[in-house]
Design a protein around this motif. Structure first.
Motif, PDB file in Angstrom:
ATOM      1  N   LEU A  54       3.042 -20.579  17.707  1.00  0.00           N
ATOM      2  CA  LEU A  54       2.355 -19.913  16.517  1.00  0.00           C
ATOM      3  C   LEU A  54       3.114 -19.629  15.066  1.00  0.00           C
ATOM      4  O   LEU A  54       3.348 -18.531  15.289  1.00  0.00           O
ATOM      5  N   SER A  55       3.414 -20.528  14.318  1.00  0.00           N
ATOM      6  CA  SER A  55       4.055 -19.657  12.613  1.00  0.00           C
ATOM      7  C   SER A  55       3.656 -20.358  11.780  1.00  0.00           C
ATOM      8  O   SER A  55       3.037 -21.904  11.549  1.00  0.00           O
ATOM      9  N   THR A  56       4.146 -19.697  10.819  1.00  0.00           N
ATOM     10  CA  THR A  56       3.634 -20.076   9.172  1.00  0.00           C
ATOM     11  C   THR A  56       4.546 -21.117   9.509  1.00  0.00           C
ATOM     12  O   THR A  56       4.280 -22.642   8.973  1.00  0.00           O
ATOM     13  N   THR A  57       5.343 -21.179   9.501  1.00  0.00           N
ATOM     14  CA  THR A  57       6.610 -21.868   8.440  1.00  0.00           C
ATOM     15  C   THR A  57       6.754 -23.267   9.699  1.00  0.00           C
ATOM     16  O   THR A  57       6.745 -24.969   9.998  1.00  0.00           O
ATOM     17  N   GLY A  58       6.351 -23.134  10.807  1.00  0.00           N
ATOM     18  CA  GLY A  58       5.670 -23.970  11.985  1.00  0.00           C
ATOM     19  C   GLY A  58       4.950 -24.938  11.932  1.00  0.00           C
ATOM     20  O   GLY A  58       4.796 -26.088  12.001  1.00  0.00           O
ATOM     21  N   ILE A  59       4.153 -24.154  10.966  1.00  0.00           N
ATOM     22  CA  ILE A  59       2.539 -24.984  10.426  1.00  0.00           C
ATOM     23  C   ILE A  59       2.906 -25.888   9.519  1.00  0.00           C
ATOM     24  O   ILE A  59       2.589 -27.528   9.239  1.00  0.00           O
ATOM     25  N   LYS A  68      -9.222  10.723  13.034  1.00  0.00           N
ATOM     26  CA  LYS A  68      -8.856   9.885  13.308  1.00  0.00           C
ATOM     27  C   LYS A  68      -8.021   8.929  12.879  1.00  0.00           C
ATOM     28  O   LYS A  68      -7.320   9.974  12.296  1.00  0.00           O
ATOM     29  N   LYS A  69      -6.898   8.340  14.188  1.00  0.00           N
ATOM     30  CA  LYS A  69      -5.573   7.718  13.656  1.00  0.00           C
ATOM     31  C   LYS A  69      -5.310   6.157  13.175  1.00  0.00           C
ATOM     32  O   LYS A  69      -6.491   5.831  13.048  1.00  0.00           O
ATOM     33  N   LEU A  70      -4.733   6.074  12.393  1.00  0.00           N
ATOM     34  CA  LEU A  70      -4.477   5.287  11.613  1.00  0.00           C
ATOM     35  C   LEU A  70      -3.421   4.592  11.819  1.00  0.00           C
ATOM     36  O   LEU A  70      -2.359   4.606  11.890  1.00  0.00           O
ATOM     37  N   ALA A  71      -3.259   2.889  11.915  1.00  0.00           N
ATOM     38  CA  ALA A  71      -1.970   2.499  12.274  1.00  0.00           C
ATOM     39  C   ALA A  71      -2.254   1.182  10.635  1.00  0.00           C
ATOM     40  O   ALA A  71      -3.224   1.241  10.491  1.00  0.00           O
ATOM     41  N   VAL A  72      -1.115   0.911  10.698  1.00  0.00           N
ATOM     42  CA  VAL A  72      -0.118   0.250   9.679  1.00  0.00           C
ATOM     43  C   VAL A  72       0.403  -0.781   9.963  1.00  0.00           C
ATOM     44  O   VAL A  72       1.365  -0.402  10.875  1.00  0.00           O
ATOM     45  N   THR A  73       0.338  -1.938   9.759  1.00  0.00           N
ATOM     46  CA  THR A  73       1.314  -3.231   9.475  1.00  0.00           C
ATOM     47  C   THR A  73       1.138  -4.182   8.628  1.00  0.00           C
ATOM     48  O   THR A  73       0.777  -3.315   7.416  1.00  0.00           O
ATOM     49  N   ASN A  74       2.330  -4.627   8.236  1.00  0.00           N
ATOM     50  CA  ASN A  74       2.366  -5.638   7.009  1.00  0.00           C
ATOM     51  C   ASN A  74       3.223  -6.647   7.047  1.00  0.00           C
ATOM     52  O   ASN A  74       3.851  -7.312   8.049  1.00  0.00           O
ATOM     53  N   GLY A  75       3.078  -7.466   5.593  1.00  0.00           N
ATOM     54  CA  GLY A  75       3.903  -9.069   6.700  1.00  0.00           C
ATOM     55  C   GLY A  75       2.450  -9.743   5.094  1.00  0.00           C
ATOM     56  O   GLY A  75       1.828  -9.314   4.038  1.00  0.00           O
ATOM     57  N   CYS A  76       3.635 -11.012   5.542  1.00  0.00           N
ATOM     58  CA  CYS A  76       2.952 -11.713   4.057  1.00  0.00           C
ATOM     59  C   CYS A  76       1.635 -12.451   4.303  1.00  0.00           C
ATOM     60  O   CYS A  76       0.642 -12.591   3.257  1.00  0.00           O
ATOM     61  N   PHE A  77       1.465 -13.224   5.403  1.00  0.00           N
ATOM     62  CA  PHE A  77       0.285 -13.510   6.386  1.00  0.00           C
ATOM     63  C   PHE A  77      -0.103 -14.604   5.096  1.00  0.00           C
ATOM     64  O   PHE A  77      -1.577 -14.868   4.770  1.00  0.00           O
ATOM     65  N   LEU A 135       1.764 -20.079   0.103  1.00  0.00           N
ATOM     66  CA  LEU A 135       1.118 -21.231   0.405  1.00  0.00           C
ATOM     67  C   LEU A 135      -0.157 -20.273  -0.337  1.00  0.00           C
ATOM     68  O   LEU A 135      -0.891 -21.784  -0.738  1.00  0.00           O
ATOM     69  N   VAL A 136      -0.538 -19.893   0.041  1.00  0.00           N
ATOM     70  CA  VAL A 136      -1.742 -19.381  -0.569  1.00  0.00           C
ATOM     71  C   VAL A 136      -2.046 -17.305  -1.360  1.00  0.00           C
ATOM     72  O   VAL A 136      -0.790 -16.617  -1.554  1.00  0.00           O
ATOM     73  N   CYS A 137      -2.392 -17.546  -2.226  1.00  0.00           N
ATOM     74  CA  CYS A 137      -2.665 -16.585  -3.541  1.00  0.00           C
ATOM     75  C   CYS A 137      -2.785 -15.487  -2.606  1.00  0.00           C
ATOM     76  O   CYS A 137      -3.197 -15.354  -1.400  1.00  0.00           O
ATOM     77  N   GLU A 138      -2.508 -14.048  -3.401  1.00  0.00           N
ATOM     78  CA  GLU A 138      -2.529 -12.542  -3.077  1.00  0.00           C
ATOM     79  C   GLU A 138      -3.557 -12.197  -3.075  1.00  0.00           C
ATOM     80  O   GLU A 138      -3.581 -11.763  -2.015  1.00  0.00           O
ATOM     81  N   ARG A 179      -4.769 -13.876   0.154  1.00  0.00           N
ATOM     82  CA  ARG A 179      -4.518 -13.267   1.534  1.00  0.00           C
ATOM     83  C   ARG A 179      -4.956 -12.685   1.577  1.00  0.00           C
ATOM     84  O   ARG A 179      -5.848 -11.932   2.754  1.00  0.00           O
ATOM     85  N   ALA A 180      -5.260 -11.843   0.762  1.00  0.00           N
ATOM     86  CA  ALA A 180      -5.656 -10.160   0.667  1.00  0.00           C
ATOM     87  C   ALA A 180      -7.958 -10.366   1.230  1.00  0.00           C
ATOM     88  O   ALA A 180      -8.031  -9.580   1.968  1.00  0.00           O
ATOM     89  N   TYR A 181      -8.148 -11.259   1.202  1.00  0.00           N
ATOM     90  CA  TYR A 181      -9.539 -11.259   0.452  1.00  0.00           C
ATOM     91  C   TYR A 181      -9.125 -11.854   2.613  1.00  0.00           C
ATOM     92  O   TYR A 181     -10.482 -10.945   3.244  1.00  0.00           O
ATOM     93  N   LEU A 182      -9.170 -12.747   2.862  1.00  0.00           N
ATOM     94  CA  LEU A 182      -8.859 -13.346   3.797  1.00  0.00           C
ATOM     95  C   LEU A 182      -8.846 -12.363   4.788  1.00  0.00           C
ATOM     96  O   LEU A 182      -9.428 -12.379   5.966  1.00  0.00           O
ATOM     97  N   LEU A 183      -8.127 -11.709   5.001  1.00  0.00           N
ATOM     98  CA  LEU A 183      -7.909 -10.000   6.298  1.00  0.00           C
ATOM     99  C   LEU A 183      -8.234  -9.628   6.231  1.00  0.00           C
ATOM    100  O   LEU A 183      -9.041  -8.960   7.174  1.00  0.00           O
ATOM    101  N   ALA A 184      -8.687  -8.588   5.095  1.00  0.00           N
ATOM    102  CA  ALA A 184     -10.541  -7.963   5.007  1.00  0.00           C
ATOM    103  C   ALA A 184     -11.388  -8.374   5.336  1.00  0.00           C
ATOM    104  O   ALA A 184     -12.075  -7.401   5.889  1.00  0.00           O
TER     105      ALA A 184
END
Length: 164
Positions: A151-156, A27-36, A77-80, A83-88
């Motif tokens: 749409l961006s967090t900074t814009g919001i 299986k192939k793995l994709a990875v991305t990163n950011g603050c989210f 604005l949201v703790c790590e 943020r991790a839980y929401l993404l997951a």
């Protein structure tokens, strides 16, 4: 099937083991990163598109400390952990790892993803050299995804502050 986002939150070491199992099963793995930080439709669209690039998607998110160093003292604005839980919790995301530096070259080197996804405001030339070099050495395909316009967090955050 019941979704348990906490089972999707991994340490880097756990993620490397998971990566090995994906590779062994072809299986192939994709990875991305950011603050989210402060999730919005742009994030959800981006992650759904990223997930379509491989069999599994792992998201590396900046720790609170690294977000502050990148974005300033009023962020995140949201703790790590939230943020991790929401993404997951998102169907598009298979696993999440929190990293504590401004760049994720160490994590990318350990994971050696098949595909690396970055937002459309980046190019190969503007990727952090440490990250770019690790990805190129691993033979990783690098894909740039377009933004959802307006749409961006900074814009919001700016919009919220204007309504005060």
């Amino acid at each position: 099937m019941i979704c348990d986002p906490e089972k999707s939150l991994l340490t880097l070491e756990q993620a490397v083991e998971w990566r090995k199992s994906l590779r062994q099963s072809g299986k192939k793995l994709a990875v991305t990163n950011g603050c989210f930080d402060l999730m919005h439709r742009g994030h959800a669209t981006y992650l759904a598109q990223a997930r379509n690039c491989a069999d599994a998607l792992l998201v590396l998110i900046n720790s609170d400390e690294s977000v502050r160093s990148l974005k300033g003292p009023t962020r995140p604005l949201v703790c790590e952990t939230d943020r991790a839980y929401l993404l997951a919790s998102l169907r598009a995301v298979d696993k999440v790892v929190i990293f504590n530096s401004s760049r994720c070259d160490r994590e990318l080197a350990a994971l050696a993803p098949d595909v690396y996804i970055k937002a459309g405001d980046y190019t190969l030339e503007t990727l952090a050299p440490e990250e770019r070099n690790v990805l190129l050495a691993a033979g990783t395909e690098i894909v740039f995804m377009p933004f959802v316009p307006g749409l961006s967090t900074t814009g919001i955050v700016e919009k919220i502050l204007q309504t005060r």
